[in-house]
Design a protein around this motif. Structure first.
Motif, PDB file in Angstrom:
ATOM      1  N   GLY A 244     -43.611 -72.354 -17.840  1.00 49.49           N
ATOM      2  CA  GLY A 244     -42.692 -71.693 -18.760  1.00 49.49           C
ATOM      3  C   GLY A 244     -41.698 -70.802 -18.058  1.00 49.49           C
ATOM      4  O   GLY A 244     -41.010 -71.215 -17.121  1.00 49.49           O
ATOM      5  N   ASN A 245     -41.623 -69.553 -18.482  1.00 51.00           N
ATOM      6  CA  ASN A 245     -40.571 -68.648 -18.028  1.00 51.00           C
ATOM      7  C   ASN A 245     -40.932 -67.844 -16.789  1.00 51.00           C
ATOM      8  O   ASN A 245     -40.413 -66.750 -16.583  1.00 51.00           O
ATOM      9  N   ASN A 246     -41.838 -68.335 -15.993  1.00 49.55           N
ATOM     10  CA  ASN A 246     -42.164 -67.634 -14.763  1.00 49.55           C
ATOM     11  C   ASN A 246     -41.093 -67.900 -13.693  1.00 49.55           C
ATOM     12  O   ASN A 246     -40.261 -68.794 -13.841  1.00 49.55           O
ATOM     13  N   ILE A 247     -41.137 -67.132 -12.616  1.00 47.74           N
ATOM     14  CA  ILE A 247     -40.064 -67.164 -11.626  1.00 47.74           C
ATOM     15  C   ILE A 247     -40.225 -68.352 -10.680  1.00 47.74           C
ATOM     16  O   ILE A 247     -41.296 -68.569 -10.115  1.00 47.74           O
ATOM     17  N   ALA A 248     -39.146 -69.112 -10.538  1.00 47.60           N
ATOM     18  CA  ALA A 248     -39.097 -70.211  -9.574  1.00 47.60           C
ATOM     19  C   ALA A 248     -38.089 -69.854  -8.489  1.00 47.60           C
ATOM     20  O   ALA A 248     -36.990 -69.375  -8.793  1.00 47.60           O
ATOM     21  N   ILE A 249     -38.455 -70.087  -7.249  1.00 49.74           N
ATOM     22  CA  ILE A 249     -37.578 -69.783  -6.113  1.00 49.74           C
ATOM     23  C   ILE A 249     -37.431 -71.035  -5.268  1.00 49.74           C
ATOM     24  O   ILE A 249     -38.426 -71.641  -4.862  1.00 49.74           O
ATOM     25  N   GLY A 250     -36.189 -71.430  -5.012  1.00 52.80           N
ATOM     26  CA  GLY A 250     -35.984 -72.588  -4.158  1.00 52.80           C
ATOM     27  C   GLY A 250     -35.048 -73.600  -4.779  1.00 52.80           C
ATOM     28  O   GLY A 250     -34.504 -73.386  -5.853  1.00 52.80           O
ATOM     29  N   PRO A 251     -34.917 -74.726  -4.053  1.00 47.48           N
ATOM     30  CA  PRO A 251     -35.552 -75.067  -2.780  1.00 47.48           C
ATOM     31  C   PRO A 251     -35.043 -74.209  -1.616  1.00 47.48           C
ATOM     32  O   PRO A 251     -33.855 -73.921  -1.536  1.00 47.48           O
ATOM     33  N   MET A 252     -35.983 -73.826  -0.748  1.00 43.36           N
ATOM     34  CA  MET A 252     -35.654 -73.123   0.485  1.00 43.36           C
ATOM     35  C   MET A 252     -35.596 -74.131   1.611  1.00 43.36           C
ATOM     36  O   MET A 252     -36.568 -74.854   1.841  1.00 43.36           O
ATOM     37  N   LEU A 253     -34.466 -74.217   2.280  1.00 40.96           N
ATOM     38  CA  LEU A 253     -34.319 -75.164   3.377  1.00 40.96           C
ATOM     39  C   LEU A 253     -34.964 -74.597   4.632  1.00 40.96           C
ATOM     40  O   LEU A 253     -34.620 -73.502   5.087  1.00 40.96           O
ATOM     41  N   LEU A 254     -35.894 -75.340   5.188  1.00 39.33           N
ATOM     42  CA  LEU A 254     -36.575 -74.961   6.419  1.00 39.33           C
ATOM     43  C   LEU A 254     -36.012 -75.762   7.583  1.00 39.33           C
ATOM     44  O   LEU A 254     -35.720 -76.944   7.439  1.00 39.33           O
ATOM     45  N   GLY A 255     -35.861 -75.124   8.725  1.00 39.09           N
ATOM     46  CA  GLY A 255     -35.454 -75.822   9.941  1.00 39.09           C
ATOM     47  C   GLY A 255     -33.999 -75.688  10.319  1.00 39.09           C
ATOM     48  O   GLY A 255     -33.615 -76.094  11.423  1.00 39.09           O
ATOM     49  N   ALA A 256     -33.145 -75.123   9.446  1.00 37.93           N
ATOM     50  CA  ALA A 256     -31.721 -74.989   9.766  1.00 37.93           C
ATOM     51  C   ALA A 256     -31.492 -73.813  10.709  1.00 37.93           C
ATOM     52  O   ALA A 256     -32.232 -72.826  10.703  1.00 37.93           O
ATOM     53  N   ALA A 257     -30.435 -73.911  11.504  1.00 35.70           N
ATOM     54  CA  ALA A 257     -30.140 -72.886  12.506  1.00 35.70           C
ATOM     55  C   ALA A 257     -29.554 -71.615  11.907  1.00 35.70           C
ATOM     56  O   ALA A 257     -29.533 -70.576  12.557  1.00 35.70           O
ATOM     57  N   LYS A 258     -29.059 -71.694  10.676  1.00 35.64           N
ATOM     58  CA  LYS A 258     -28.450 -70.540  10.017  1.00 35.64           C
ATOM     59  C   LYS A 258     -29.017 -70.419   8.603  1.00 35.64           C
ATOM     60  O   LYS A 258     -29.656 -71.341   8.091  1.00 35.64           O
ATOM     61  N   PRO A 259     -28.785 -69.286   7.922  1.00 31.99           N
ATOM     62  CA  PRO A 259     -29.292 -69.109   6.556  1.00 31.99           C
ATOM     63  C   PRO A 259     -28.522 -69.963   5.550  1.00 31.99           C
ATOM     64  O   PRO A 259     -27.509 -69.534   4.977  1.00 31.99           O
ATOM     65  N   VAL A 260     -28.957 -71.182   5.346  1.00 34.51           N
ATOM     66  CA  VAL A 260     -28.343 -72.084   4.376  1.00 34.51           C
ATOM     67  C   VAL A 260     -29.435 -72.706   3.520  1.00 34.51           C
ATOM     68  O   VAL A 260     -30.531 -73.007   4.010  1.00 34.51           O
ATOM     69  N   HIS A 261     -29.141 -72.899   2.230  1.00 32.82           N
ATOM     70  CA  HIS A 261     -30.112 -73.477   1.309  1.00 32.82           C
ATOM     71  C   HIS A 261     -29.414 -74.437   0.366  1.00 32.82           C
ATOM     72  O   HIS A 261     -28.282 -74.187  -0.060  1.00 32.82           O
ATOM     73  N   VAL A 262     -30.093 -75.528   0.047  1.00 37.18           N
ATOM     74  CA  VAL A 262     -29.542 -76.570  -0.821  1.00 37.18           C
ATOM     75  C   VAL A 262     -30.303 -76.539  -2.138  1.00 37.18           C
ATOM     76  O   VAL A 262     -31.486 -76.902  -2.188  1.00 37.18           O
ATOM     77  N   LEU A 263     -29.645 -76.112  -3.209  1.00 38.45           N
ATOM     78  CA  LEU A 263     -30.270 -76.060  -4.522  1.00 38.45           C
ATOM     79  C   LEU A 263     -30.204 -77.430  -5.194  1.00 38.45           C
ATOM     80  O   LEU A 263     -29.867 -78.423  -4.554  1.00 38.45           O
ATOM     81  N   THR A 264     -30.523 -77.480  -6.458  1.00 39.91           N
ATOM     82  CA  THR A 264     -30.483 -78.742  -7.199  1.00 39.91           C
ATOM     83  C   THR A 264     -29.629 -78.574  -8.445  1.00 39.91           C
ATOM     84  O   THR A 264     -29.287 -77.448  -8.845  1.00 39.91           O
ATOM     85  N   ALA A 265     -29.316 -79.688  -9.078  1.00 41.50           N
ATOM     86  CA  ALA A 265     -28.472 -79.645 -10.275  1.00 41.50           C
ATOM     87  C   ALA A 265     -29.124 -78.890 -11.425  1.00 41.50           C
ATOM     88  O   ALA A 265     -28.440 -78.405 -12.336  1.00 41.50           O
ATOM     89  N   SER A 266     -30.441 -78.769 -11.401  1.00 37.93           N
ATOM     90  CA  SER A 266     -31.154 -78.077 -12.479  1.00 37.93           C
ATOM     91  C   SER A 266     -31.250 -76.571 -12.252  1.00 37.93           C
ATOM     92  O   SER A 266     -31.859 -75.860 -13.068  1.00 37.93           O
ATOM     93  N   ALA A 267     -30.665 -76.067 -11.189  1.00 32.00           N
ATOM     94  CA  ALA A 267     -30.771 -74.640 -10.866  1.00 32.00           C
ATOM     95  C   ALA A 267     -30.154 -73.783 -11.975  1.00 32.00           C
ATOM     96  O   ALA A 267     -29.027 -74.015 -12.411  1.00 32.00           O
ATOM     97  N   THR A 268     -30.901 -72.794 -12.427  1.00 33.93           N
ATOM     98  CA  THR A 268     -30.418 -71.857 -13.432  1.00 33.93           C
ATOM     99  C   THR A 268     -29.684 -70.707 -12.746  1.00 33.93           C
ATOM    100  O   THR A 268     -29.723 -70.563 -11.523  1.00 33.93           O
ATOM    101  N   VAL A 269     -29.027 -69.868 -13.553  1.00 30.65           N
ATOM    102  CA  VAL A 269     -28.374 -68.679 -13.000  1.00 30.65           C
ATOM    103  C   VAL A 269     -29.404 -67.799 -12.297  1.00 30.65           C
ATOM    104  O   VAL A 269     -29.160 -67.284 -11.201  1.00 30.65           O
ATOM    105  N   ARG A 270     -30.580 -67.644 -12.916  1.00 34.63           N
ATOM    106  CA  ARG A 270     -31.639 -66.829 -12.305  1.00 34.63           C
ATOM    107  C   ARG A 270     -32.044 -67.406 -10.952  1.00 34.63           C
ATOM    108  O   ARG A 270     -32.271 -66.661  -9.981  1.00 34.63           O
TER     109      ARG A 270
END
Length: 267
Positions: free
Chosen positions: A218-244
Motif C-alpha cells: 500500500g502506501n508505504n515508502i518505496a525507494i529506487g531503483p538505485m543504480l549500483l556500479g556507476a562511477a558517479k551518482p546517477v540513478h535510472v527510475l521507471t515510468a511508474s515513479a511517483t512524485v514521492r
C-alpha cells in the motif's frame, strides 16, 4: 538548465562525445544529433564535465536505453564489472531491499556475487547492517535445477570474496523473512535474524517480487531503483515513479554527491 536549441557548452559536449565514441560507430553528425535530442546523454555529459553532481533519469523509455548512454559517458566504478538495480521498501516493522530488479536478465554466479557486495555496501549507507538471503525456489539443496545451483555457487563465491557478510542460501522467500522458520528448517544457518536484503536469481523473480510487495504494502515508502556500479551518482527510475519516489531519489543523489566531495562543496 540546458537549452537544447542554444547552449554555449553544446560544441564541447558533442565533440567530447564524438571523441569518446568515434571508434564505436558514432560519427560527428550523429554526435551532434544525439547531444541535442537525448536528455540522458546531455545529463551524463554534464555529470562527467562537473556541470552537475548527479543525475536522475528514466521516467520515459526503458532502463536499458538510459543505461546505454550512462555507460558510454560515465561508465562503471573502478573495480566494478557489472551494473545492477536495487529497490527498497520501508514496511511496518522492517525494511527490505531487493536486487537485481531491472538490469541483468540472468546474471551469472560471479555477477551475483559482485552485485551482492555492491548492494550490501549501499544498504550500509542507509545505516542498516545487511542480512542477506540468496532466494530461490529451492530450500538449502532441495532442488538441483540450474537456478538453484547458481545461488549455491554465488554463496560459495561470497564466502571466498566477502567472508564478513551475513549471508546464506539458497532459501525460500518465507524462510528468508522469518528467522524462526529458518531455524526450524536449518538450525545451523549462518544468517541471524530476518533477512533485509534479498538477492534474486534473475530479473523476472526480482522485478515480480518487488512489484508484488510494493503493491500489497500500500502506501508505504518505496525507494529506487538505485543504480549500483556507476562511477558517479546517477540513478535510472521507471515510468511508474511517483512524485514521492522522485523526491526520495533526489535526496539519495544529494547524499551520494555529498559523500563524493569535500564538505565545503555546495550541492
Amino acid at each position: 538548465v540546458v537549452n537544447t536549441d542554444h547552449d554555449e557548452r553544446y560544441r564541447d559536449f558533442w565533440q567530447t562525445y564524438h571523441k569518446m565514441m568515434a571508434r564505436k560507430g558514432i560519427s560527428e553528425q550523429m554526435a551532434k544529433l544525439e547531444m541535442r535530442r537525448r536528455t540522458t546523454l546531455i545529463g551524463s555529459m554534464m555529470v562527467k564535465k562537473g556541470e552537475a553532481d548527479g543525475m536522475i533519469c528514466g521516467t520515459i523509455s526503458t532502463t536499458h536505453r538510459h543505461l546505454h548512454f550512462i555507460d558510454q559517458v560515465i561508465g562503471k566504478r573502478d573495480g566494478c564489472s557489472v551494473y545492477a538495480a536495487m529497490n527498497a521498501l520501508v514496511l511496518p516493522g522492517r525494511q527490505i531491499f531487493l536486487v537485481d530488479t531491472h538490469v541483468n536478465v540472468d546474471p551469472t554466479p560471479e555477477q551475483l556475487c559482485e552485485i551482492t557486495m555492491m548492494a550490501a555496501e549501499e544498504v550500509r549507507r542507509f545505516g542498516i547492517e545487511p542480512k542477506i538471503a540468496l532466494v530461490s525456489h529451492s530450500n538449502f539443496g532441495t532442488s538441483h535445477a540450474p537456478s538453484a545451483q547458481k545461488m549455491r555457487d554465488t554463496l560459495a563465491l561470497l564466502r571466498e570474496h566477502a567472508p564478513d557478510l551475513q549471508v546464506d542460501g539458497e532459501m525460500h522467500g518465507d524462510v528468508a523473512l522469518d528467522a524462526n522458520l529458518r531455524r526450524e528448517v536449518l538450525p545451523e544457518s549462518t544468517l541471524e535474524g530476518d533477512a533485509n536484503l534479498l538477492v534474486l536469481p534473475n530479473i523476472d523473480s526480482a522485478n515480480i517480487s518487488y512489484n508484488l510487495l510494493k503493491t500489497a504494502a500500500g502506501n508505504n515508502i518505496a525507494i529506487g531503483p538505485m543504480l549500483l556500479g556507476a562511477a558517479k551518482p546517477v540513478h535510472v527510475l521507471t515510468a511508474s515513479a511517483t512524485v514521492r519516489a522522485i523526491v526520495n531519489m533526489t535526496a539519495l543523489v544529494v547524499a551520494d554527491a555529498g559523500a563524493a566531495y569535500p564538505p565545503s562543496r555546495t550541492t
